[in-house]
Design an enzyme around this catalytic site. Structure first.
Site, short mmCIF file in Angstrom:
data_model
loop_
_atom_site.label_atom_id
_atom_site.label_comp_id
_atom_site.label_asym_id
_atom_site.label_seq_id
_atom_site.Cartn_x
_atom_site.Cartn_y
_atom_site.Cartn_z
N LYS A 193 0.83 -1.21 0.00
CA LYS A 193 0.00 0.00 0.00
C LYS A 193 0.86 1.26 0.00
O LYS A 193 2.03 1.22 0.37
CB LYS A 193 -0.99 -0.01 1.15
CG LYS A 193 -0.41 0.21 2.52
CD LYS A 193 -1.52 0.49 3.52
CE LYS A 193 -1.89 1.96 3.40
NZ LYS A 193 -2.98 2.45 4.10
N ASP A 207 -2.62 -0.19 -3.59
CA ASP A 207 -3.85 0.33 -2.98
C ASP A 207 -5.07 -0.12 -3.76
O ASP A 207 -6.12 -0.42 -3.18
CB ASP A 207 -3.81 1.86 -2.94
CG ASP A 207 -2.59 2.36 -2.21
OD1 ASP A 207 -1.66 2.87 -2.87
OD2 ASP A 207 -2.54 2.20 -0.98
N LYS A 252 7.80 0.93 -0.28
CA LYS A 252 8.20 0.28 -1.55
C LYS A 252 9.43 0.93 -2.18
O LYS A 252 10.37 0.24 -2.57
CB LYS A 252 7.05 0.34 -2.57
CG LYS A 252 5.86 -0.50 -2.23
CD LYS A 252 4.80 -0.37 -3.31
CE LYS A 252 4.26 1.04 -3.44
NZ LYS A 252 3.67 1.51 -2.16
N LYS A 296 3.44 8.65 -8.25
CA LYS A 296 4.26 9.62 -7.52
C LYS A 296 5.62 9.81 -8.19
O LYS A 296 6.32 10.80 -7.95
CB LYS A 296 4.50 9.12 -6.08
CG LYS A 296 3.58 9.67 -5.03
CD LYS A 296 4.18 9.53 -3.65
CE LYS A 296 3.80 8.19 -3.01
NZ LYS A 296 4.57 7.92 -1.78
N1 ADP Z 1 12.25 0.93 7.86
C1 ADP Z 1 12.01 2.25 7.83
N2 ADP Z 1 12.42 3.01 8.85
C2 ADP Z 1 12.19 4.35 8.84
N3 ADP Z 1 11.56 5.03 7.86
C3 ADP Z 1 11.14 4.31 6.80
C4 ADP Z 1 11.34 2.89 6.72
N4 ADP Z 1 10.81 2.47 5.53
C5 ADP Z 1 10.30 3.54 4.91
N5 ADP Z 1 10.51 4.66 5.67
C6 ADP Z 1 10.10 6.03 5.33
O1 ADP Z 1 8.69 6.02 5.11
C7 ADP Z 1 8.35 6.92 4.04
C8 ADP Z 1 7.56 6.18 2.98
O2 ADP Z 1 8.39 5.24 2.33
P1 ADP Z 1 8.35 5.02 0.75
O3 ADP Z 1 9.44 4.05 0.42
O4 ADP Z 1 8.36 6.32 0.02
O5 ADP Z 1 6.92 4.34 0.59
P2 ADP Z 1 6.13 3.94 -0.75
O6 ADP Z 1 7.11 3.90 -1.87
O7 ADP Z 1 5.57 2.59 -0.44
O8 ADP Z 1 5.06 4.96 -0.94
C9 ADP Z 1 9.67 7.47 3.53
O9 ADP Z 1 9.88 8.74 4.09
C10 ADP Z 1 10.71 6.50 4.02
O10 ADP Z 1 11.98 7.11 4.22
MG MG Z 2 7.07 4.94 -3.66
#
Ligand code: ADP
Ligand code: MG
Ligand code: ADP
Ligand code: SF4
Ligand code: MG
Lengths: 272, 272
Positions: free
Chosen positions: B10, B130, B15, B41
């Site tokens: 999600k 999602d 990811k 995004k």
């Molecule tokens: N294991 C983790 N510890 C701390 N922050 C994390 C971790 N995994 C993801 N984040 C943070 O959470 C936010 C969302 O992660 P993101 O990879 O962009 O999600 P998605 O690609 O699924 O939308 C980012 O700011 C990322 O740095």
């Molecule tokens: Mg992403």
């Protein structure tokens, strides 16, 4: 004239929680409310029906090809506080368009003249904002919802989803689409950084209309298939919902908001 | 034979973070990797390109109607660690199908025989889970991704999304669709309740293949448009990505998983 509002926000942000509590608040303010869950999760009204998910509009339509006056009672259920409850339903993942349940539900409600039949004053649509396309865009696009409220936290992914919803609103604003009435802040307590949401609301040309505090009694009540109104009637959190309800039934001034560029959002977020 | 894997989960679950770090890990294990961001995004490869978002496939196609051998260099960029980076892009909210960028990107990559041209060993698709429809379902449906890894936290909305992705996998499994290789646990430290994810993985017929710990250096590095590999090369968190990489290049046994009923998920979640 019937007031129709849509609550949008990314998945998991608190739409069901907020829309179900807001619906009860509005009944306490004397309104006859219809809550239409548009999340394929079909979990928007479960806490007003003692943990029971009603038959969804899409279920009935798939079986019977349409909603008839006799089957409408299967999909519109009276819940806690006298709120009328309805779930749009959604297709199976991988099949067709995820928003399809919303399109069908909304068309069925209109065909059956539901609002008149149940004497509805206010309709609340609870709509996921992870993608703003297909059925998910419908409440805004067709101006079914005259007003949109966006729920967000201070997390970037929630703000990004809010910005996307705002892009959708902007796109249809001149063609009679729903306008933006405000932002509902629901950071669920996680290192609450209220100034972040404030700054984005400002940049979008809107404001925060309610701030829901972190309250572990909310998921607590949810585990019992109930709302805070039943489980903790003296909870101060309920005042937030009552106040939001009062704002909604007062004159409101929804706007055509200003979406931000991804780059600007990113830069702004880093600075805050 | 080229290995193609899809990382689903999600929005906001991690990811981009996981796929970009995994991509670098795989290059360190000697592989030639293409990372294809399928999130509208367009932020999957930004941390491998020093904070720069490349032209998206959808951008170039909208302007020029197709990707040609001369424009393919605009959309496939060499990033940190030698990872080849590409963003599918997405349409404006409210317009068409949110997954449209993925459909166009994947078709363009295939038309241009990109994998051959760049000598790719492993393709990673970073795909939002999602909604599992339209373009978002494509990597699974067409078996473009032979293997799917689902990222989840212990929160119900993330598990629900994972279950939906699993429904999608199940639907196409017999028709040559991608199968499930495992669950990546990323609870981002929030009251880590590992047994919850474990139990669901079991019920789905799969297992946890990696657990990414909460690490504030991850968003920290992201603010600089970089990965942990550059900002904190000695971080123990990197071992998790290296180990996941090693598992991926070893023999894997993806399965046709068992999706759960909403009711059963809800009951199970309450008990855990
Ligand atoms: N294991 C983790 N510890 C701390 N922050 C994390 C971790 N995994 C993801 N984040 C943070 O959470 C936010 C969302 O992660 P993101 O990879 O962009 O999600 P998605 O690609 O699924 O939308 C980012 O700011 C990322 O740095
Ligand atoms: Mg992403
Ligand atoms: N203010 C809050 N404080 C504590 N928990 C909250 C709050 N708002 C929402 N939650 C919890 O977060 C979870 C997700 O909320 P939900 O309303 O189901 O989100 P959505 O409908 O947007 O997917 C639920 O378990 C809910 O009880
Ligand atoms: S329009 Fe949106 S909801 Fe419909 S298939 Fe495309 S991505 Fe899914
Ligand atoms: Mg909900």
């Amino acid at each position: 004239k019937i007031k129709q509002i849509a609550l949008y926000g990314k998945g998991g942000i608190g739409k069901s929680t907020i829309s179900s509590h807001l619906a009860v608040a509005l009944t306490r303010l004397g309104k006859n409310v219809l809550l239409v869950g548009c999340d394929p999760k079909s979990d928007s009204v479960i806490n007003l029906l003692n943990g029971i998910i009603p038959k969804t509009v899409l279920d009935v339509v798939s079986q019977q090809k349409c909603i008839s006056p006799s089957t409408v009672d299967d999909v519109i259920k009276k819940g806690y506080g006298g709120v009328w409850c309805c779930e749009a339903g959604g297709p199976e993942p991988g099949v067709g368009c995820a928003g399809r349940g919303i399109i069908i539900a909304i068309e069925s409600l209109q065909d059956q003249d539901i609002f008149k039949k149940y004497n509805i004053d206010i309709v609340i649509y609870d709509v996921p904002g992870d993608v703003v396309c297909g059925g998910f865009a419908m409440p805004i696009r067709k101006g079914l919802a005259q007003e949109v409220y966006i729920i967000t936290s201070h997390e970037f992914s929630a703000l990004y989803a809010a910005n996307n919803i705002i892009k959708g609103i902007r796109r249809f604003a001149d063609a009679g689409g729903g306008l933006l009435s405000g932002i509902i802040s629901n950071s669920r307590g996680k290192e609450g950084k209220p100034h972040i949401i404030d700054n984005f609301a400002n940049a979008w040309g809107t404001k925060i209309v309610a701030t829901i505090p972190w309250d572990s009694d909310l998921p607590g009540a949810e585990l019992h298939g109930k709302t805070l109104f039943q489980m903790h009637p003296l909870s101060p959190t309920l005042n937030e919902f009552m106040n939001l309800g009062k704002k909604i039934i007062s004159p409101t001034y929804p706007v055509s908001p200003t979406p931000l560029d991804y780059k600007d959002m990113y830069v702004m977020f880093k600075k805050l």
